[in-house]
Design a protein around this motif. Structure first.
Motif, mmCIF file in Angstrom:
data_model
loop_
_atom_site.group_PDB
_atom_site.id
_atom_site.type_symbol
_atom_site.label_atom_id
_atom_site.label_comp_id
_atom_site.label_asym_id
_atom_site.label_seq_id
_atom_site.Cartn_x
_atom_site.Cartn_y
_atom_site.Cartn_z
ATOM 1 N N GLU A 126 -3.064 3.633 -3.046
ATOM 2 C CA GLU A 126 -3.504 2.233 -3.139
ATOM 3 C C GLU A 126 -3.488 1.615 -1.741
ATOM 4 O OE1 GLU A 126 -3.879 1.358 -7.423
ATOM 5 O OE2 GLU A 126 -4.467 0.324 -5.579
ATOM 6 N N TRP B 176 -6.149 1.303 7.380
ATOM 7 C CA TRP B 176 -4.825 1.545 6.809
ATOM 8 C C TRP B 176 -4.357 2.929 7.242
ATOM 9 C CZ3 TRP B 176 -8.879 -0.609 4.227
ATOM 10 C CH2 TRP B 176 -8.687 -1.811 3.552
ATOM 11 N N ARG C 6 -8.921 2.278 -3.544
ATOM 12 C CA ARG C 6 -8.032 3.152 -4.322
ATOM 13 C C ARG C 6 -8.584 4.568 -4.310
ATOM 14 N NH1 ARG C 6 -8.439 1.018 -9.201
ATOM 15 N NH2 ARG C 6 -6.624 -0.323 -8.965
ATOM 16 N N ARG D 178 -10.670 -6.428 -1.629
ATOM 17 C CA ARG D 178 -9.302 -6.656 -2.153
ATOM 18 C C ARG D 178 -8.464 -5.383 -2.063
ATOM 19 N NH1 ARG D 178 -9.267 -9.981 -7.463
ATOM 20 N NH2 ARG D 178 -9.130 -11.744 -6.014
ATOM 21 N N ARG D 179 -9.083 -4.239 -2.355
ATOM 22 C CA ARG D 179 -8.295 -2.987 -2.245
ATOM 23 C C ARG D 179 -9.242 -1.793 -2.204
ATOM 24 N NH1 ARG D 179 -4.356 -2.503 -6.318
ATOM 25 N NH2 ARG D 179 -4.551 -4.723 -6.732
ATOM 26 N N ILE E 244 -3.987 -1.948 -0.012
ATOM 27 C CA ILE E 244 -4.073 -3.362 -0.390
ATOM 28 C C ILE E 244 -4.494 -4.198 0.825
ATOM 29 C CG2 ILE E 244 -2.773 -5.274 -1.442
ATOM 30 C CD1 ILE E 244 -2.966 -2.801 -3.210
ATOM 31 N N SER F 276 0.850 -1.201 0.000
ATOM 32 C CA SER F 276 0.000 0.000 0.000
ATOM 33 C C SER F 276 0.878 1.240 0.000
ATOM 34 C CB SER F 276 -0.896 -0.006 1.243
ATOM 35 O OG SER F 276 -1.687 -1.172 1.231
#
Ligand code: FHN
Length: 598
Positions: A474, A508, A593, A590-591, A476, A466
């Motif tokens: 991003e 995150w 963005r 999954r992610r 991740i 990430s």
């Protein structure tokens, strides 16, 4: 953290509860030294592989109740159906597993290469598989009457296997256990949890005293609010007081980060972490841990669960676990007659044949030095590297990436010629010449002995993926900090899954994010029948809400627009959680963005 946790446990055992002003009335709080701890854990670290056994009254309904299938694992049927205590109790009169043969079970474990057995003495339904002096909700009150724990303990000693007792703290039967299940008609009036704790302690004392020295205590069901850190520390102290060499898992206390099994930062009682149904992506560095898994999808027997993992998968999971320095506790769920399902026995026998040839790559090894290997896994023992090759090289060249040592010798375990195989250096790598065919399709072990202690260039776990790239942020899945029950990273989908609890979240933190306005997109999957939960994406100081759309199934990922945010420059915190409506599971993610808005 581990040393402090040990100090907590040792102080609890040998002195007052750590951090609690020395309660418990045992004055000589002496910390177990690292050497003493290592000596106590030695057999467990050597063993690497054990059998879990979930057995009890729930094997009778075997996943069905009132003629209907009940979802979930077999041992949870009382809660999942649900079944009132008064309607569950008559199962006691039907429990008569006349085909139970402790020697057969223990020998199946031994022949599989397992070194210890952990069996449920009491699961969440509160039913004791031993003759308890403090309860008649026990085996003595069934037509069977035989002391299952006694027979298992004797069989283990007869066959040189270590003995583990699983014991659930949560108890859906005892009138003093709280909280009641929401669906129960049984009143909580007069329930006294302190009195339940005395009962729990009395039964734990029974199973620790009645069968000679027990090697492992595997507590479970510690997650409800009534069970506290103080109670866990005290129970651990009590158990170590009864048997100073007993090894206790981290579920005696409140340090387990749910299914991930690893301890939350802090001071918790317990000798090893207990990830469940998974092998942590990077193991649990710096601590002892054991992954427990089912062979199909249920712990307690279900007559309709035929979703058996292949022996290849089970062997590779054993390799995976050992390659990260962990133990593998593989479950069987015997039937109400006392038989281990044939499908389980077949897999155990096949694993045993693999272990007969390759056991040295598992027993007494520690995590291999490599960050990631393209073709398999690696364990280490001194200067020996056990390269467990899942994907055998078609060109006869096994490339060992980043191995800096010269090679003393290369053997292939089980290879009929017993010859040594050549290895040559290729830059930072070593290429080993190997035969065209592997010895075992699941995993062939190449034992490579290095000159000097093995050292590699890529010994760091993969760096976080990430971050900010070309102005795009991003996030991740593998880098997410997870909180709450069940949620976990699924290697095979490279996504977060098992988001089955509305309190779970993923977060995150990313540094150096440029100020600006960003479009937020999530790459997610959600099974059609489960779509519609509400999610909230907290990005910096802004909240974006999303009704999770259907994408087909849990593996069908697509990008979904979440919204637009404006953030200041600097470190950005992002958190995703459920908010509002919640179906069986929130989504697989999954992610996330963030792209600069056009
Ligand atoms: O609820 C139990 C479950 O029934 C099973 O015993 C597993 C095995 O580790 N432990 C709990 C779920 O984490």
């Amino acid at each position: 953290m581990l040393r402090r946790a040990l100090a907590v446990l040792a102080a609890v055992v040998l002195g007052g509860c750590a951090g609690s002003g020395g309660g418990g009335g045992v004055p000589d709080a002496r910390v177990e030294t690292p050497e003493e701890h290592a000596a106590r854990m030695a057999w467990w670290r050597e063993a690497r592989f054990g059998m879990f056994i979930h057995w009890g009254l729930y094997a009778i309904p075997a996943g069905q109740w009132d003629g209907k299938k009940v979802g979930g694992t077999g041992e949870w049927i009382q809660t999942n159906a649900p079944i009132q205590v008064a309607d569950y109790e008559p199962l006691r009169d039907r429990f008569n597993p006349v085909l139970f043969d402790a020697d057969a079970w223990v020998l199946a474990a031994k022949r599989a290469g397992m070194k210890y057995v952990v069996i449920t003495t009491k699961h969440h339904d509160g039913f004791a598989l031993f003759d308890s002096k403090v309860s008649d909700w026990d085996i003595a009150s069934t037509p069977f009457k035989r002391d299952i724990m006694g027979e298992i303990a004797e069989a283990c000693r007869r066959h040189g296997m270590r003995i583990g007792w699983y014991h659930s703290i949560m108890d859906w039967h005892h009138p003093d256990y709280l909280p009641r299940r929401k669906w129960e008609v049984r009143s909580a009036e007069g329930a006294d949890f302190e009195r339940f704790c005395e009962y729990l302690k009395a039964q734990v004392s029974e199973i620790m005293r009645a069968y000679g020295p027990i090697d492992v205590l595997w507590f479970d069901g510690e997650w409800e609010g009534t069970w506290t850190h103080e109670r866990g520390v005290e129970l651990a102290r009590h158990c170590r007081g009864l048997n100073p060499s007993v090894i206790i898992n981290n579920r005696v206390d409140k340090g387990r980060n749910d299914m991930a099994g690893l301890d939350k930062p802090g001071e918790w009682a317990g000798d090893f972490g207990t990830p469940e149904q998974e092998v942590p992506a990077r193991g649990l560095p710096g601590m002892d841990w054991e992954s427990c898994m089912t062979m199909n999808d249920t712990w307690g027997y279900r007559s309709d669960d035929h979703n058996w993992k292949s022996t290849t998968t089970l062997i590779r999971t054993l390799c995976e676990t050992a390659s990260k320095g962990g133990n593998f506790l593989l479950n069987v769920g015997p039937t109400a007659d006392g038989l281990v399902p044939e499908a389980s026995l077949e897999r155990l026998a096949e694993m045993g044949r693999w272990m007969d040839v390759n056991g040295q790559a598992i027993y007494g090894t520690r995590a291999g030095p490599f960050g990631k290997l393209p073709w398999g896994r690696c364990t280490q023992k001194g200067d020996d590297l056990y390269l467990m090759v899942f994907d055998w090289p078609a060109d006869g060249r096994l490339v060992v990436p980043g191995l800096l040592n010269d090679v003393k010798s290369v053997q292939i375990l089980g290879e009929r010629t017993k010859r040594l195989w050549p290895a040559q250096r290729e830059g930072e790598d070593v290429a080993v010449t190997v035969p065209a065919q592997p010895v075992h399709a699941a995993a062939t072990v190449v034992k490579l002995t290095t000159v000097g202690k093995p050292s590699v260039v890529n010994d760091e776990p993969p760096a976080p993926k990430s971050g900010v790239k070309a102005g795009v942020v991003e996030l991740i899945a593998t880098d997410a900090v997870l909180d709450g029950p069940n949620i976990r990273y699924e290697e095979k989908r490279a996504a977060l899954g098992y988001w089955t609890d509305a309190t779970a979240s993923a977060a995150w933190k990313v540094a150096d994010v440029p100020a600006g306005t960003y479009d937020v997109v999530a790459e997610l999957a959600c099974k059609d029948s489960t779509a519609g939960s509400e999610a909230v994406f907290t990005v910096g100081g802004e909240e974006l809400r999303l009704t999770v759309p259907a994408t087909g199934d849990w593996g069908d990922f697509r990008e979904v627009r979440v919204g637009k945010v404006t953030v200041p420059a600097g470190t950005l915190s992002v958190r995703v959680a459920a908010s509002g409506a919640f179906k069986e599971a929130l989504m697989n993610l999954r992610r996330v963005r963030l792209s600069p808005s056009k």
